[in-house]
Design a protein around this motif. Structure first.
Motif, PDB file in Angstrom:
ATOM      1  N   SER A  15       9.076  -3.652   7.075  1.00  0.00           N
ATOM      2  CA  SER A  15       9.560  -3.208   5.761  1.00  0.00           C
ATOM      3  C   SER A  15       8.396  -2.773   4.873  1.00  0.00           C
ATOM      4  CB  SER A  15      10.346  -4.321   5.072  1.00  0.00           C
ATOM      5  OG  SER A  15       9.479  -5.354   4.671  1.00  0.00           O
ATOM      6  N   GLU A  16       8.722  -1.957   3.889  1.00  0.00           N
ATOM      7  CA  GLU A  16       7.716  -1.472   2.944  1.00  0.00           C
ATOM      8  C   GLU A  16       7.145  -2.629   2.135  1.00  0.00           C
ATOM      9  OE1 GLU A  16       7.212   1.663  -0.764  1.00  0.00           O
ATOM     10  OE2 GLU A  16       9.161   1.433   0.169  1.00  0.00           O
ATOM     11  N   GLU A  17       7.955  -3.642   1.848  1.00  0.00           N
ATOM     12  CA  GLU A  17       7.490  -4.791   1.076  1.00  0.00           C
ATOM     13  C   GLU A  17       6.381  -5.546   1.817  1.00  0.00           C
ATOM     14  OE1 GLU A  17      10.789  -4.177   1.532  1.00  0.00           O
ATOM     15  OE2 GLU A  17      11.238  -3.488  -0.489  1.00  0.00           O
ATOM     16  N   VAL A  18       6.521  -5.674   3.130  1.00  0.00           N
ATOM     17  CA  VAL A  18       5.510  -6.371   3.928  1.00  0.00           C
ATOM     18  C   VAL A  18       4.206  -5.581   3.929  1.00  0.00           C
ATOM     19  CG1 VAL A  18       4.889  -7.093   6.267  1.00  0.00           C
ATOM     20  CG2 VAL A  18       7.171  -7.581   5.368  1.00  0.00           C
ATOM     21  N   LEU A  19       4.293  -4.282   4.153  1.00  0.00           N
ATOM     22  CA  LEU A  19       3.089  -3.444   4.152  1.00  0.00           C
ATOM     23  C   LEU A  19       2.421  -3.449   2.778  1.00  0.00           C
ATOM     24  CD1 LEU A  19       4.437  -0.463   6.248  1.00  0.00           C
ATOM     25  CD2 LEU A  19       2.725  -2.122   6.964  1.00  0.00           C
ATOM     26  N   SER A  20       3.226  -3.424   1.732  1.00  0.00           N
ATOM     27  CA  SER A  20       2.694  -3.467   0.376  1.00  0.00           C
ATOM     28  C   SER A  20       1.983  -4.790   0.116  1.00  0.00           C
ATOM     29  CB  SER A  20       3.821  -3.262  -0.636  1.00  0.00           C
ATOM     30  OG  SER A  20       3.330  -3.336  -1.946  1.00  0.00           O
ATOM     31  N   SER A  21       2.562  -5.895   0.574  1.00  0.00           N
ATOM     32  CA  SER A  21       1.934  -7.206   0.401  1.00  0.00           C
ATOM     33  C   SER A  21       0.606  -7.298   1.138  1.00  0.00           C
ATOM     34  CB  SER A  21       2.861  -8.314   0.897  1.00  0.00           C
ATOM     35  OG  SER A  21       3.994  -8.389   0.095  1.00  0.00           O
ATOM     36  N   ILE A  22       0.559  -6.766   2.339  1.00  0.00           N
ATOM     37  CA  ILE A  22      -0.693  -6.761   3.110  1.00  0.00           C
ATOM     38  C   ILE A  22      -1.762  -5.963   2.363  1.00  0.00           C
ATOM     39  CG2 ILE A  22      -1.805  -5.956   5.232  1.00  0.00           C
ATOM     40  CD1 ILE A  22       0.894  -6.498   6.658  1.00  0.00           C
ATOM     41  N   ALA A  23      -1.394  -4.793   1.856  1.00  0.00           N
ATOM     42  CA  ALA A  23      -2.346  -3.938   1.147  1.00  0.00           C
ATOM     43  C   ALA A  23      -2.853  -4.607  -0.131  1.00  0.00           C
ATOM     44  CB  ALA A  23      -1.698  -2.594   0.822  1.00  0.00           C
ATOM     45  N   VAL A  24      -1.956  -5.198  -0.900  1.00  0.00           N
ATOM     46  CA  VAL A  24      -2.349  -5.844  -2.157  1.00  0.00           C
ATOM     47  C   VAL A  24      -3.238  -7.052  -1.886  1.00  0.00           C
ATOM     48  CG1 VAL A  24      -1.454  -7.146  -4.129  1.00  0.00           C
ATOM     49  CG2 VAL A  24      -0.394  -4.987  -3.488  1.00  0.00           C
ATOM     50  N   ASN A  25      -2.896  -7.860  -0.886  1.00  0.00           N
ATOM     51  CA  ASN A  25      -3.716  -9.028  -0.566  1.00  0.00           C
ATOM     52  C   ASN A  25      -5.109  -8.630  -0.088  1.00  0.00           C
ATOM     53  OD1 ASN A  25      -1.960 -11.094  -1.312  1.00  0.00           O
ATOM     54  ND2 ASN A  25      -0.855 -10.936   0.619  1.00  0.00           N
ATOM     55  N   ALA A  26      -5.212  -7.535   0.640  1.00  0.00           N
ATOM     56  CA  ALA A  26      -6.527  -7.055   1.091  1.00  0.00           C
ATOM     57  C   ALA A  26      -7.349  -6.559  -0.091  1.00  0.00           C
ATOM     58  CB  ALA A  26      -6.355  -5.951   2.120  1.00  0.00           C
ATOM     59  N   ALA A  27      -6.708  -5.861  -1.024  1.00  0.00           N
ATOM     60  CA  ALA A  27      -7.426  -5.310  -2.177  1.00  0.00           C
ATOM     61  C   ALA A  27      -7.842  -6.390  -3.171  1.00  0.00           C
ATOM     62  CB  ALA A  27      -6.564  -4.262  -2.866  1.00  0.00           C
TER      63      ALA A  27
END
Length: 130
Positions: A15-27
């Motif tokens: 899901s887009e929410e999972v990918l978004s969470s991964i990106a935000v946590n990395a940043a």
């Protein structure tokens, strides 16, 4: 929106929410990133989906077999924007590729603003407590 891949063993849906969470946590871990800003609302897609949910600070799109990520950040004062943006790009790309196994073609970093801390006047607070 969902990112999907099919193989002979079955189908993988992320899901887009999972990918978004991964990106935000990395940043979050990048030096100079102080906060995130919600992405601008895409009115047409929001109306098509029928929900007015809060938008996440990362937008995920799929181009062929690769992923394109746009992330909206606020920076700390006194930091070089070019360095912060390059570090965010690398961190987000590596994290998403390592966790999902999908190719990240592009990471767009949009610097929305700079978070200035307001100075705390300790003399005023000491007088008001008396």
């Amino acid at each position: 929106m969902e990112i999907s891949a099919k193989s002979s063993m079955g189908e993988l849906v992320i899901s887009e929410e999972v990918l978004s969470s991964i990106a935000v946590n990395a940043a979050k871990d990048v030096d100079g990133v102080s906060s995130f800003c919600n992405r601008p609302v895409d009115v047409v897609n929001t109306l098509k989906q029928g929900s007015l949910k809060v938008m996440r600070p990362a937008r995920i799109t799929q181009e062929d077999d690769s992923i394109v990520i746009s992330i909206y950040i606020n920076t700390a004062p006194g930091k070089k924007l070019q360095t912060i943006a390059a570090n965010v790009q690398n961190a987000v790309k590596e994290s998403v590729q390592n966790m999902t196994g999908r190719l990240v073609a592009k990471v767009n970093v949009i610097v929305v603003g700079i978070d200035f801390e307001e100075p705390v006047n300790t003399a005023e607070s000491a007088e008001s407590e008396k």
